[in-house]
Design a protein around this motif. Structure first.
Motif, short mmCIF file in Angstrom:
data_model
loop_
_atom_site.label_atom_id
_atom_site.label_comp_id
_atom_site.label_asym_id
_atom_site.label_seq_id
_atom_site.Cartn_x
_atom_site.Cartn_y
_atom_site.Cartn_z
N MET A 94 -72.22 -12.20 -7.57
CA MET A 94 -71.97 -10.78 -7.45
C MET A 94 -70.59 -10.59 -6.81
O MET A 94 -70.33 -11.09 -5.74
CB MET A 94 -73.08 -10.17 -6.57
N GLU A 95 -69.73 -9.87 -7.49
CA GLU A 95 -68.38 -9.62 -7.02
C GLU A 95 -68.31 -8.30 -6.25
O GLU A 95 -68.93 -7.31 -6.67
CB GLU A 95 -67.41 -9.55 -8.20
N PRO A 96 -67.57 -8.23 -5.16
CA PRO A 96 -67.44 -6.99 -4.40
C PRO A 96 -66.91 -5.82 -5.23
O PRO A 96 -67.40 -4.70 -5.11
CB PRO A 96 -66.48 -7.35 -3.27
N THR A 97 -65.93 -6.09 -6.10
CA THR A 97 -65.37 -5.00 -6.92
C THR A 97 -66.43 -4.45 -7.89
O THR A 97 -66.49 -3.25 -8.13
CB THR A 97 -64.14 -5.47 -7.71
N THR A 98 -67.26 -5.33 -8.44
CA THR A 98 -68.33 -4.91 -9.34
C THR A 98 -69.33 -4.03 -8.59
O THR A 98 -69.76 -2.99 -9.11
CB THR A 98 -69.07 -6.13 -9.93
N GLU A 115 -77.63 1.05 -0.29
CA GLU A 115 -77.76 -0.08 -1.23
C GLU A 115 -76.47 -0.90 -1.27
O GLU A 115 -76.51 -2.13 -1.33
CB GLU A 115 -78.11 0.45 -2.63
N GLY A 116 -75.33 -0.20 -1.23
CA GLY A 116 -74.04 -0.90 -1.22
C GLY A 116 -73.88 -1.75 0.03
O GLY A 116 -73.42 -2.89 -0.03
N MET A 117 -74.23 -1.18 1.18
CA MET A 117 -74.12 -1.91 2.44
C MET A 117 -75.04 -3.14 2.43
O MET A 117 -74.66 -4.23 2.87
CB MET A 117 -74.48 -1.02 3.63
N ASP A 118 -76.25 -2.95 1.89
CA ASP A 118 -77.20 -4.08 1.80
C ASP A 118 -76.66 -5.19 0.90
O ASP A 118 -76.78 -6.37 1.21
CB ASP A 118 -78.56 -3.60 1.28
N LYS A 119 -76.04 -4.78 -0.22
CA LYS A 119 -75.47 -5.79 -1.12
C LYS A 119 -74.31 -6.51 -0.44
O LYS A 119 -74.12 -7.72 -0.64
CB LYS A 119 -75.00 -5.14 -2.43
N VAL A 140 -66.99 1.28 0.97
CA VAL A 140 -68.23 1.97 0.58
C VAL A 140 -68.30 3.32 1.28
O VAL A 140 -68.61 4.34 0.67
CB VAL A 140 -69.48 1.11 0.90
N GLN A 141 -67.97 3.35 2.57
CA GLN A 141 -68.00 4.60 3.33
C GLN A 141 -66.96 5.58 2.80
O GLN A 141 -67.21 6.78 2.71
CB GLN A 141 -67.79 4.33 4.82
N GLU A 142 -65.81 5.07 2.43
CA GLU A 142 -64.74 5.92 1.89
C GLU A 142 -65.19 6.58 0.58
O GLU A 142 -64.96 7.77 0.36
CB GLU A 142 -63.49 5.07 1.67
N ILE A 143 -65.81 5.80 -0.29
CA ILE A 143 -66.33 6.33 -1.56
C ILE A 143 -67.39 7.40 -1.27
O ILE A 143 -67.40 8.48 -1.86
CB ILE A 143 -66.92 5.20 -2.43
#
Length: 188
Positions: free
Chosen positions: A1-5, A137-141, A163-166
């Protein structure tokens, strides 16, 4: 799993939440007629033995600013549509013309406008909940990627900041859309 993905997935999920909010806002009455006010009403069609959305059963038009015209594809469903609109308790009284229905749109009272604003705020809050769920979910990933040694401690912090910025960007979009819809509802 890539961070950008993962970031792209989060952004797409948040975009979908915003789009859903737009659809929900379309169903909130302002002072004028709009097919969106009734197109998602669920109609129990006895002759078909199923429930369908009004937009699947009829052509919905606005021939006048204060009127919605509903012309069913199958004229035998007019009574089912009439009953479905009344049961949906939208505040409309359909006029059955045999093969079509007319919905006169009454003027909104101040009290009714306040109710619509509350509904707008509820839709807005539901959307923010969806956005926070996407963020979680993003933070968990991100934490999972750190545990799998895809991210370092520093890159995890950077990832969480992105993630927070988005999330902040989409929350701002929700607030702006909500303010615009409230102003639209309150305009006489």
């Amino acid at each position: 799993m890539e961070p950008t993905t993962v970031l792209e997935e989060i952004e797409m999920a948040m975009e979908a939440a915003i789009e859903h909010m737009g659809v929900e806002f379309g169903g909130v009455r302002t002072g004028k007629a709009s097919p969106a006010l009734v197109e998602n009403v669920t109609i129990d069609v006895k002759s078909y033995g199923s429930k369908m959305k009004l937009r699947e059963l009829a052509v919905i038009t606005t021939p006048e600013p204060r009127q919605i015209m509903i012309q069913p594809y199958d004229a035998t469903t007019v009574d089912d549509i009439d009953r479905g609109i009344r049961e949906a308790q939208l505040g409309f009284n359909p006029v059955n013309e045999g093969k079509a229905l007319r919905l006169p749109i009454p003027e909104l009272t101040e009290e009714r406008r306040q109710e619509m604003v509350k509904r707008v705020k509820t839709i807005s809050e539901d959307t923010k909940v969806r956005l926070r769920t996407c963020r979680k979910e993003g933070m968990d990933k991100g934490k999972k990627m750190k545990n799998e040694n895809v991210l370092t401690e520093d890159s995890l912090r950077d990832f969480e900041a992105e993630v927070q910025e988005i999330t902040n960007k989409y929350v701002k979009a929700v607030d702006e859309a909500t303010a615009a819809k409230e102003a639209d509802v309150m305009t006489v």
